[in-house]
Scaffold this active site. Structure first.
Site, PDB file in Angstrom:
ATOM      1  N   GLU A   1       0.820  -1.208   0.000  1.00 51.67           N
ATOM      2  CA  GLU A   1       0.000   0.000   0.000  1.00 51.67           C
ATOM      3  C   GLU A   1       0.856   1.260   0.000  1.00 51.67           C
ATOM      4  OE1 GLU A   1      -3.267   0.100  -0.404  1.00 51.67           O
ATOM      5  OE2 GLU A   1      -3.214  -2.086  -0.590  1.00 51.67           O
TER       6      GLU A   1
ATOM      7  N   HIS B   1       1.611   2.217  -3.536  1.00 53.39           N
ATOM      8  CA  HIS B   1       0.523   3.011  -4.126  1.00 53.39           C
ATOM      9  C   HIS B   1       0.572   4.453  -3.622  1.00 53.39           C
ATOM     10  CE1 HIS B   1      -1.316  -0.434  -5.957  1.00 53.39           C
ATOM     11  NE2 HIS B   1      -1.702  -0.992  -4.823  1.00 53.39           N
TER      12      HIS B   1
END
Length: 404
Positions: A27, A30
């Site tokens: 994550e 991202h």
């Protein structure tokens, strides 16, 4: 009872550490890519559920730690459904809402209005970060500790096995398998284990001459101390004495290069093994899921603690073992997320590929249908893998014994 409780605690703690580490880095990939393109971000969370701690940075991003340590997530501003990719009509409605709420200039800060190539990079950054993490961990372990390597030399040939029938002799040095250089006996064992019932061309050195032997490893079910009952390929030959092992160490640059190579090898092995599963060459019951990962995490942690003379050494051994497992799992999660299945990163990239060709997003009903199918496939896979885990760990045998 205390022993069982301790074992359960170690297993759960090790699993949560490995999973949260890998997913958080995914994550974070991202997040960093989105941040570099000026995407407005609402939240970055480590863990799920109600926050036990939270704060905001100067850009307004809420950082939080959830009470349920099962990974994490990043939420872009205005993205109510993280798996959504709106169509043209949805985008127009979203644009109007943003302009009315924040002004025309704010539109370009929202993820869905970024150029297609930037959105694709943000999506791909998650899996890529997993590969980077794996390479870094492999490099760290190789640079700090190195590894003990046995030469790829035949130390014994078991009578009546494939190795004897194929013509292997004690003292043979395996140079290559299917043209790929073999450096250690572990390299040889891993290559053979993945190729049950598949012919392999061995290049070997014997008495100063180079020979070729073609042999097909037999499929054997073994009780692996980490993975439980698994089917592997075996030839029936052993390594030389551990006294011939040597410690291989790497400098900083060499460790990084070797770390990248190991990540590539794990990735190619994953792709190869998945291909054999799809073709039906490997039993489907070999697939594992989260329960299997949790069990392996606990066993790896306890293996790392074995023989430690004191607590600091024990902790170091546990961490080294878990970091090795984390590296392997990170490659697997990165690869799985790149599969072209809706709800995964690869599904987003597939939709973006259509948008690049058609010059417009895929119609919302088609996207919705794709996500439903993708979610059903993902849930079905998880249920099947969980069933395999329970069977492999003999949970059903245990439950049956309680009522027999």
């Amino acid at each position: 009872m205390l022993g069982f409780a301790q074992s359960a605690l170690i297993t759960v703690a090790s699993f949560l550490f490995v999973l949260t580490f890998v997913v958080t880095v995914h994550e974070l990939g991202h997040f960093l890519a989105a941040k570099s393109f000026g995407v407005a971000i609402d939240r970055f969370s480590i863990g799920f559920g109600k926050a036990i701690a939270s704060w905001r940075d100067r850009s307004g991003v809420e950082w939080r730690i959830g009470w349920m340590p099962l990974g994490g997530y990043v939420r872009f501003k205005g993205d109510e459904n993280a798996s959504s990719v709106p169509d043209k009509q949805d985008l127009e409605a979203m644009r109007e809402w943003i302009e009315w709420e924040e002004g025309e200039e704010a539109v370009k800060r929202y993820f869905h209005f970024k150029p297609l190539w930037q959105r694709a990079i943000v999506v791909a950054a998650g899996p890529i970060s997993n590969f980077v993490l794996a390479s870094a961990l492999f490099a760290l372990l190789l640079g700090a500790f190195g590894y003990m390597a046995l030469p790829p030399k035949v130390g014994s040939v078991v009578p009546g096995t494939v190795a004897e029938a194929a013509g292997f002799h004690v003292g043979d040095v395996i140079l290559a398998t299917d043209g790929k250089k073999v450096r250690t006996f572990d390299d040889l064992s891993r290559y053979v284990a993945l190729r049950a019932n598949e012919p392999i061309d061995f290049t070997l050195s014997r008495g100063g001459s180079t020979l070729h032997i073609r042999a097909t490893p037999a499929a054997k079910t073994i009780d692996d101390p980490i993975s439980g009952k698994v089917q592997v390929g075996q030839l029936g030959m052993g390594s030389v004495s551990p006294r011939e092992a040597r410690l291989v160490r790497y400098g900083p640059v060499e460790a990084v290069v070797e770390g990248v190579k190991q990540t590539g090898e794990v990735l190619s092995t994953t792709v190869y093994y998945l291909g054999r599963l799809i073709r039906g060459e490997v039993p489907a019951d070999q697939l594992g899921g989260f329960i299997g990962i949790a069990d392996a995490s606990g066993k790896v942690a306890m293996y790392g603690a074995q023989g430690a003379p004191d607590v600091p050494t024990m902790i170091l051994g546990v961490m080294v073992s878990l970091l090795g497992l984390t590296a392997v799992l990170s490659v697997s999660i990165g690869f799985m997320n790149l599969l072209p299945v809706p709800v995964l990163d690869g599904g987003h990239l597939l939709f973006y590929a259509y948008e690049a060709v058609a010059r417009r997003p895929l119609a919302a009903p088609v996207q919705a249908a794709g996500y439903r199918v993708g979610l059903a496939l993902l849930l079905g896979f998880m249920l099947f893998a969980t069933w395999n885990d329970l069977h492999r760990l003999r949970v059903f045998n245990f439950l049956g014994g309680l009522f027999s």
